[in-house]
Write a protein that holds these residues in place. Sequence first.
Motif, short mmCIF file in Angstrom:
data_model
loop_
_atom_site.label_atom_id
_atom_site.label_comp_id
_atom_site.label_asym_id
_atom_site.label_seq_id
_atom_site.Cartn_x
_atom_site.Cartn_y
_atom_site.Cartn_z
N THR A 1 1.07 3.88 -3.14
CA THR A 1 0.54 5.26 -2.14
C THR A 1 1.57 6.38 -2.93
N LEU B 1 -7.11 2.75 -4.55
CA LEU B 1 -6.78 2.11 -3.06
C LEU B 1 -6.59 2.90 -1.99
N LEU B 2 -7.35 3.81 -1.38
CA LEU B 2 -7.16 3.98 -0.10
C LEU B 2 -8.84 3.43 0.39
N ARG C 1 -0.15 -8.53 -3.76
CA ARG C 1 -1.76 -7.87 -2.82
C ARG C 1 -2.15 -9.43 -3.32
N ALA D 1 -7.45 -6.71 2.48
CA ALA D 1 -6.15 -7.02 3.34
C ALA D 1 -6.54 -8.57 3.40
N ALA E 1 0.99 -1.19 -0.18
CA ALA E 1 0.07 0.11 0.02
C ALA E 1 0.98 0.83 0.30
N ARG E 2 1.66 1.87 0.97
CA ARG E 2 2.46 2.24 1.08
C ARG E 2 3.68 3.13 -0.68
N THR F 1 -9.96 0.49 -0.78
CA THR F 1 -10.06 -0.61 -0.64
C THR F 1 -9.20 -1.11 -0.03
N GLN F 2 -8.48 -1.02 0.68
CA GLN F 2 -7.13 -1.25 1.66
C GLN F 2 -8.00 -2.47 2.81
N ARG F 3 -9.21 -1.93 2.95
CA ARG F 3 -9.36 -3.16 4.72
C ARG F 3 -10.03 -4.50 3.46
#
Length: 408
Positions: free
Chosen positions: A290, A395-396, A338, A403, A286-287, A398-400
């Motif tokens: 981003t 991205l922000l 991912r 996971a 994710a980082r 749908t991150q959860r």
Amino acid sequence: MSDVSIKAGRTAPPEAGAPPQGGLSSTLILALGTFAVGTDAFVVAGFLPSMAEDLHVSAATAGQSVTVFAASYALLSPVLATVLARLPRRSLLVGALFVLGLANLLSALAPTMAVLIVSRVLAAAGAAAYTPNAGAVSASLVRPELRARALAVVIGGLTVATALGVPLGSAASHWLGWRAALGTVAGLCLLVAVVLRLVMPQLPGNVRVPLRTRLAVLRRPAVLAVLPLTILGMGASYTAYAYSVPALEAVAIPEKAVLWMLFLYGLGAVVGNLGAGYGTDRWGSARVLTAGYLAMVLSLGVLAWLAWTETSAQPLVGLLVLLWGASSWCQTPPQQHRLIAVAPQEAPLVVSLNSSSIYLGIGLGTVIGGATLGAGAAAVYGLGAAIAAVALLFLLLTQRTAAPAHQG
């Protein structure tokens, strides 16, 4: 059981589980094949203006040849993987390269845009049959402790082509003409096919997996939270990159310097791809993503401003193009990471679907860029930056969902 066919007069088969002989040499040839495939996929953007002029169409219309190739690859890849599953691997790879070579020859001789489009669909079929299988075959040709390196070599051919495809196309078009450039790609494909036929051992086909089974993984929410991001990210980049020659000229880059700017993009692509692999292991997917999308928004946004204000700042443009290339191709390692994390049992399948998503994104970006080109390069760059911002937002949000299950 050995994968090698035993003929009369040959030595006894290797021990169970041992790789066939000649694995390393075959792997190098497979890498040359992925370089040819990748060059074919990306080279066209380097000579769109001359192609458009020769075929008496607009640059936007000529750009649809990139769209057709990308969309055909994305759609045909899972279908061909199913239909051709049982074909012996050497026959499959050699046949795919012959199809690709003949398709490029047809592209080089195309008298009209319609013939060119047909040839690009045929080329996409050859590429879609070759690329996914080349990596899998390379891993089976070497000892277990060398498999990662074999995969890196084969995928390295594609990475180099990604970096050099457009600048090579631009250079070849300038020195030889676009038809000769495609003819050279055709010759490379046919040469690799012949050499591969001579050096690669015979390997059996695979068990056929129904297409419905292959696509069933798309029903998983975690997978659906990852794959669209690949489409958005590549679409953002290719909105301008498919038309990079006129887009760069619009930010005061003279024709003789466009080639060097494209090489800077390629350098950025290689650095971004390698750096993303290291960064994903160290800081997480994710980082890295981003940072990549922020860099893409920044680079394309500033290029849009330069085009709109007609500002001449070549050193700045070079830096922005380098950043643009890095941000475009830093996506693949973390996205694959991912997908494997959310579907570890179907890793080869989801990685293949990610490849299809890359080409869907390329096709989408090319369509959007072509539709916007008439409004000027500032609009093209700006729209690319906007799509990159949408990718970051996706991205922000749908991150959860994306996971892995064990992370809760």
